[in-house]
Write a protein that holds these residues in place. Sequence first.
Motif, mmCIF file in Angstrom:
data_model
loop_
_atom_site.group_PDB
_atom_site.id
_atom_site.type_symbol
_atom_site.label_atom_id
_atom_site.label_comp_id
_atom_site.label_asym_id
_atom_site.label_seq_id
_atom_site.Cartn_x
_atom_site.Cartn_y
_atom_site.Cartn_z
ATOM 1 N N GLN A 26 38.733 5.087 22.394
ATOM 2 C CA GLN A 26 39.812 5.808 23.045
ATOM 3 C C GLN A 26 39.400 6.169 24.458
ATOM 4 N N PRO A 27 40.350 6.119 25.383
ATOM 5 C CA PRO A 27 40.005 6.511 26.746
ATOM 6 C C PRO A 27 39.730 8.014 26.823
ATOM 7 N N GLN A 28 38.917 8.385 27.772
ATOM 8 C CA GLN A 28 38.607 9.787 28.025
ATOM 9 C C GLN A 28 39.589 10.304 29.072
ATOM 10 N N ILE A 29 40.277 11.396 28.794
ATOM 11 C CA ILE A 29 41.377 11.867 29.631
ATOM 12 C C ILE A 29 41.072 13.252 30.194
ATOM 13 N N ALA A 30 41.437 13.440 31.462
ATOM 14 C CA ALA A 30 41.324 14.746 32.112
ATOM 15 C C ALA A 30 42.647 15.040 32.814
ATOM 16 N N SER A 31 43.002 16.311 32.890
ATOM 17 C CA SER A 31 44.212 16.687 33.618
ATOM 18 C C SER A 31 44.005 18.041 34.282
ATOM 19 N N GLY A 32 44.734 18.238 35.357
ATOM 20 C CA GLY A 32 44.668 19.499 36.072
ATOM 21 C C GLY A 32 45.892 19.661 36.945
ATOM 22 N N ASP A 33 46.133 20.884 37.380
ATOM 23 C CA ASP A 33 47.287 21.142 38.238
ATOM 24 C C ASP A 33 46.932 22.202 39.269
ATOM 25 N N ARG A 34 47.780 22.279 40.292
ATOM 26 C CA ARG A 34 47.554 23.248 41.343
ATOM 27 C C ARG A 34 48.877 23.536 42.044
ATOM 28 N N TYR A 35 49.123 24.817 42.338
ATOM 29 C CA TYR A 35 50.275 25.186 43.161
ATOM 30 C C TYR A 35 49.921 24.956 44.622
ATOM 31 N N LEU A 36 50.884 24.440 45.376
ATOM 32 C CA LEU A 36 50.705 24.203 46.803
ATOM 33 C C LEU A 36 51.658 25.126 47.553
ATOM 34 N N TYR A 69 45.143 2.576 39.673
ATOM 35 C CA TYR A 69 43.938 2.276 38.903
ATOM 36 C C TYR A 69 42.706 2.506 39.763
ATOM 37 N N PHE A 70 41.625 2.942 39.141
ATOM 38 C CA PHE A 70 40.340 3.078 39.820
ATOM 39 C C PHE A 70 39.259 2.619 38.857
ATOM 40 N N ASN A 71 38.337 1.810 39.326
ATOM 41 C CA ASN A 71 37.250 1.281 38.491
ATOM 42 C C ASN A 71 37.769 0.945 37.093
ATOM 43 N N ASP A 72 37.298 1.634 36.061
ATOM 44 C CA ASP A 72 37.740 1.396 34.689
ATOM 45 C C ASP A 72 38.699 2.485 34.234
ATOM 46 N N GLY A 73 39.527 2.972 35.158
ATOM 47 C CA GLY A 73 40.414 4.065 34.809
ATOM 48 C C GLY A 73 41.790 3.934 35.432
ATOM 49 N N VAL A 74 42.616 4.889 35.096
ATOM 50 C CA VAL A 74 43.990 4.936 35.592
ATOM 51 C C VAL A 74 44.322 6.391 35.897
ATOM 52 N N PHE A 75 45.246 6.612 36.838
ATOM 53 C CA PHE A 75 45.640 7.983 37.150
ATOM 54 C C PHE A 75 47.143 8.061 37.377
ATOM 55 N N ALA A 93 42.428 8.953 33.368
ATOM 56 C CA ALA A 93 41.811 8.450 32.137
ATOM 57 C C ALA A 93 40.790 7.390 32.516
ATOM 58 N N HIS A 94 39.670 7.405 31.803
ATOM 59 C CA HIS A 94 38.610 6.429 32.039
ATOM 60 C C HIS A 94 38.237 5.814 30.696
ATOM 61 N N ASP A 95 37.883 4.546 30.709
ATOM 62 C CA ASP A 95 37.581 3.838 29.464
ATOM 63 C C ASP A 95 36.437 4.453 28.683
ATOM 64 N N GLU A 96 35.438 5.015 29.365
ATOM 65 C CA GLU A 96 34.233 5.454 28.671
ATOM 66 C C GLU A 96 33.793 6.881 28.962
ATOM 67 N N SER A 97 34.105 7.408 30.135
ATOM 68 C CA SER A 97 33.463 8.650 30.561
ATOM 69 C C SER A 97 34.463 9.759 30.881
ATOM 70 N N ALA A 98 34.377 10.864 30.141
ATOM 71 C CA ALA A 98 35.191 12.042 30.440
ATOM 72 C C ALA A 98 34.770 12.636 31.781
ATOM 73 N N GLU A 99 33.492 12.526 32.115
ATOM 74 C CA GLU A 99 32.998 13.055 33.388
ATOM 75 C C GLU A 99 33.623 12.317 34.570
ATOM 76 N N VAL A 100 33.736 10.996 34.473
ATOM 77 C CA VAL A 100 34.352 10.222 35.552
ATOM 78 C C VAL A 100 35.822 10.609 35.683
ATOM 79 N N ALA A 101 36.531 10.731 34.572
ATOM 80 C CA ALA A 101 37.941 11.126 34.606
ATOM 81 C C ALA A 101 38.097 12.512 35.219
ATOM 82 N N THR A 102 37.247 13.445 34.828
ATOM 83 C CA THR A 102 37.317 14.813 35.339
ATOM 84 C C THR A 102 36.984 14.863 36.826
ATOM 85 N N ASP A 103 35.947 14.149 37.239
ATOM 86 C CA ASP A 103 35.572 14.125 38.659
ATOM 87 C C ASP A 103 36.692 13.528 39.506
ATOM 88 N N PHE A 104 37.320 12.458 39.019
ATOM 89 C CA PHE A 104 38.418 11.853 39.771
ATOM 90 C C PHE A 104 39.589 12.817 39.869
#
Length: 114
Positions: A26-36, A69-75, A93-104
Amino acid sequence: MKRLHSIATGLLSMGFAAVSLPALAQPQIASGDRYLDNIDGAECLARADAFVDSLEIESSGGEIDRTGYFNDGVFRILCYDYGSYSMVVVFAAHDESAEVATDFMRYALDSIDY
């Protein structure tokens, strides 16, 4: 006969494992939001476009979103208009790494909210 039954059971088990193991990845997924503050939805999308352009990748988008898309991920970047301010939401979302998804995801939010 017992040996044949054991071999058949083993082969059947290996067959099920070969079919089901790809489904477990399963892909590793991160999400976040911010008011502008003082940034409307149109400006939020313009900033999202500038961010995507800086990545030099192909992307697509609609009225409130940008996807790429970025490297092995999507946004996906979403911009919601609330009059004098907006909210940006980033999913990565990244194919393998939650850290990569979160950093992106964090990088995208910081790049849009400058």
